[in-house]
Design a protein around this motif. Sequence first.
Motif, short mmCIF file in Angstrom:
data_model
loop_
_atom_site.label_atom_id
_atom_site.label_comp_id
_atom_site.label_asym_id
_atom_site.label_seq_id
_atom_site.Cartn_x
_atom_site.Cartn_y
_atom_site.Cartn_z
N ILE A 1 0.79 -1.23 -0.01
CA ILE A 1 -0.11 -0.02 -0.16
C ILE A 1 0.91 1.24 0.08
N SER A 2 0.86 1.96 -1.15
CA SER A 2 1.83 2.86 -1.05
C SER A 2 1.51 3.89 -0.12
N ASN A 3 2.79 5.03 0.39
CA ASN A 3 2.53 5.83 1.28
C ASN A 3 3.79 6.69 1.02
N GLN A 4 3.16 8.14 1.09
CA GLN A 4 4.30 9.32 0.66
C GLN A 4 5.52 9.03 1.71
N SER A 5 5.35 8.65 2.79
CA SER A 5 6.60 8.56 3.62
C SER A 5 7.67 7.93 3.15
N HIS A 6 7.08 6.77 2.49
CA HIS A 6 8.01 5.80 1.95
C HIS A 6 8.66 6.18 0.72
N VAL A 7 8.74 7.37 0.13
CA VAL A 7 9.52 8.04 -1.07
C VAL A 7 10.74 8.53 -0.44
N LEU A 8 11.91 8.13 -0.73
CA LEU A 8 13.16 8.50 0.07
C LEU A 8 13.97 9.34 -1.06
N SER A 9 14.37 10.44 -0.83
CA SER A 9 15.36 11.30 -1.64
C SER A 9 16.77 10.81 -1.39
N LEU A 10 17.33 10.31 -2.46
CA LEU A 10 18.78 9.62 -2.68
C LEU A 10 19.59 10.32 -3.28
N GLU A 11 20.75 10.54 -2.93
CA GLU A 11 21.85 11.14 -3.71
C GLU A 11 22.22 10.15 -4.73
N PRO A 12 22.69 10.49 -5.97
CA PRO A 12 22.87 9.34 -6.94
C PRO A 12 24.13 8.76 -6.45
N LEU A 13 24.31 7.35 -6.65
CA LEU A 13 25.42 6.58 -6.05
C LEU A 13 26.13 6.14 -7.36
N GLN A 14 27.42 6.14 -7.10
CA GLN A 14 28.44 5.60 -8.37
C GLN A 14 28.53 4.05 -8.03
N LEU A 15 27.85 3.21 -8.83
CA LEU A 15 27.77 1.75 -8.60
C LEU A 15 28.93 1.07 -9.36
N SER A 16 29.36 0.21 -8.59
CA SER A 16 30.44 -0.64 -9.58
C SER A 16 29.89 -1.77 -10.38
N PRO A 17 30.36 -2.42 -11.37
CA PRO A 17 29.40 -3.59 -12.02
C PRO A 17 29.15 -4.57 -11.28
#
Length: 196
Positions: free
Chosen positions: A122-138
């Motif tokens: 069940i969707s909830n606005q508090s579940h939305v997180l603001s994340l900084e972009p990550l530099q992911l490895s392969p």
Amino acid sequence: MVGSRGYHWWNLHITTVFRPPLTAKVLAKIRDRTRTAQSRKKSYANHRRRDLEFSVRDHVFIRVAPMKGVMRFGKKRKLAPRFIGPFEIVDRVGALAYRVALTPNLDGVHNVFHVSMLRKYISNQSHVLSLEPLQLSPHLTYEERTIRILDRQERRLRNKSIPMVKVRRQNHSDEEATWEAEADIRTRYSELFGKS
């Protein structure tokens, strides 16, 4: 003396002597116990059964089973998640199964799940997180860099004291800061000690 089927006569005699006769009373008792066990099993199954039905575009969590000694989703044993997701339902497969749109890191997992493995999200606005972009490895990992020292303290042991620093890491808040040995942080991030 050996009989025609290869049995010794005393084996047949002992079996016949020690086997209790199957009387109507014994058979009735066995039948009653079987019915009671089946009834108990059925009531337990019916009590736990939930009629779930999902629609296309619904979002669901998928139940995962933790295995002892196996690292799942970066966590071990008790801390391993019981459900992962949410994932979107793509279509229905038969009466009790659904095809789910999985993320690329789960491409080795079959994407059709029985309804018992799914829980509605069940969707909830508090579940939305603001994340900084990550530099992911392969390998879908990233390096967490320490960006700031928030506090200092000395941890006293019996015959020595260890200087500790509370550090904040990139992509984490101040509440998620952890205490680390100052010597380790000084070795890896010497530039932070001029700023603090």
